[in-house]
Design an enzyme around this catalytic site. Sequence first.
Site, mmCIF file in Angstrom:
data_model
loop_
_atom_site.group_PDB
_atom_site.id
_atom_site.type_symbol
_atom_site.label_atom_id
_atom_site.label_comp_id
_atom_site.label_asym_id
_atom_site.label_seq_id
_atom_site.Cartn_x
_atom_site.Cartn_y
_atom_site.Cartn_z
ATOM 1 N N GLU A 151 -6.334 -7.349 -0.761
ATOM 2 C CA GLU A 151 -6.611 -7.219 0.680
ATOM 3 C C GLU A 151 -7.964 -6.533 0.860
ATOM 4 O OE1 GLU A 151 -3.384 -5.688 3.329
ATOM 5 O OE2 GLU A 151 -5.010 -4.495 4.203
ATOM 6 N N GLU B 74 0.832 -1.213 0.000
ATOM 7 C CA GLU B 74 0.000 0.000 0.000
ATOM 8 C C GLU B 74 0.861 1.256 0.000
ATOM 9 O OE1 GLU B 74 -2.838 0.002 3.225
ATOM 10 O OE2 GLU B 74 -4.071 -1.535 2.279
HETATM 11 C C1 IDC Z 1 -2.869 -3.575 10.416
HETATM 12 C C2 IDC Z 1 -3.119 -4.724 11.364
HETATM 13 C C3 IDC Z 1 -2.773 -4.298 12.773
HETATM 14 C C4 IDC Z 1 -1.344 -3.799 12.782
HETATM 15 C C5 IDC Z 1 -1.145 -2.714 11.756
HETATM 16 C C6 IDC Z 1 0.313 -2.292 11.675
HETATM 17 O O1 IDC Z 1 -4.458 -5.135 11.246
HETATM 18 O O2 IDC Z 1 -2.916 -5.368 13.668
HETATM 19 O O3 IDC Z 1 -1.017 -3.328 14.061
HETATM 20 O O4 IDC Z 1 -1.531 -3.155 10.496
HETATM 21 O O5 IDC Z 1 0.430 -0.967 11.478
HETATM 22 C C7 IDC Z 1 -4.161 -2.094 5.702
HETATM 23 C C8 IDC Z 1 -2.796 -2.651 5.726
HETATM 24 C C9 IDC Z 1 -2.628 -3.628 6.855
HETATM 25 C C10 IDC Z 1 -3.340 -3.147 8.096
HETATM 26 C C11 IDC Z 1 -4.834 -3.119 7.809
HETATM 27 C C12 IDC Z 1 -5.679 -2.686 9.000
HETATM 28 O O6 IDC Z 1 -2.413 -3.253 4.510
HETATM 29 O O7 IDC Z 1 -1.259 -3.816 7.108
HETATM 30 O O8 IDC Z 1 -3.086 -4.071 9.129
HETATM 31 N N1 IDC Z 1 -5.065 -2.255 6.655
HETATM 32 O O9 IDC Z 1 -5.357 -1.397 9.408
HETATM 33 N N2 IDC Z 1 -4.679 -1.334 4.755
HETATM 34 C C13 IDC Z 1 -5.920 -0.981 5.120
HETATM 35 C C14 IDC Z 1 -6.180 -1.555 6.339
#
Ligand code: IDC
Length: 317
Positions: free
Chosen positions: A239, A142
């Site tokens: 995702e 991302e």
């Molecule tokens: C989130 C995880 C969370 C973790 C965080 C790290 O759910 O547990 O602490 O990352 O910063 C994304 C990202 C993905 C995110 C997820 C939710 O690709 O890494 O994971 N998310 O926030 N894009 C949109 C949402």
Amino acid sequence: MGKNYVASHGKLSVRGTAIVDRAGGEVRLYGPSTLGLVWYPEFINKEAFTCVHDWGANLVRLAMYTMEEDGYCSGGDKEFTKKLIDDGVRFCTELGMYAIIDWHILSDGDPRQNKEEAKCFFAEMADKYKDHDNVLFEICNEPNPGGFNSGEEHEPVDWPVIKSYAGEIIPIIREKTDAIILIGTPTWSQEVDKAADDPVTGYDNLMYSLHYYASTHGQYLRDKLIYALDKGLPVFVDEYSITAADGNGDINYEEADKWSALVDERNLSCAQWSLSPRDESSAMVKPNTGKVSGWTDDDLTDTGKWMKKRLKEAALK
Ligand code: IDC
């Protein structure tokens, strides 16, 4: 032993906006994404992968954070991380599922931040898995305005930046394999419209990422997806979840259904966030079940139950 999707379909390629198998038939990949591989290494086991295969998955996305805690480029144990990838790919191979190797940039919003590491990583991965029919490469999860490039003096992380990064990574993978490559899009992989206006040229088997979280992203984002597909851009929803974009918060079932209707209508491939026991609503397994495989409905969160049902509906039959 359930269905061996890889034996049936073989190596995949991209035709128009679709993924097709070695016989030219359209294929849809659908399955869960891990959370950070190194955060829950115990979830990378054959029985866990068998469980999601039983639910109907033909895909597992192996998410490898680059800069978060113990990230590949932020002090994490590289050999241990690559061993987890190798295990994940092997379990997918044994079960006849496809696997995405995901270079999971996040706080490093500019993919150029760890570009040299990415080049080495993908050179190694492409070589290692060149004879696998079931491996796809995701080169930047991302892209976003965060990270080292957030100062005003820097060029914003917009599509031209990502495109130039892709232009350096793709040839490295292509030296070894013509496997499908997934390219992230601006603003946390939402702006597929920008990629559709100016796609990467000169290579086959490229797809572009769209990510959605149903409690946060609504019709405006579906409109971008429709725009991109109608312009002929191959999109992979590598995702998504049904909670808010912070990975937590309430589930929005109504928006989730609207998204499902659209991705079904367009036969898009999807990866579900996340197959983990994290204490957050997007995690599919309840925290503290103590189980690393063989999950029953009692072990699953509301998101987990929804995702499992969805797999039955959506996965390749
Ligand atoms: C989130 C995880 C969370 C973790 C965080 C790290 O759910 O547990 O602490 O990352 O910063 C994304 C990202 C993905 C995110 C997820 C939710 O690709 O890494 O994971 N998310 O926030 N894009 C949109 C949402």
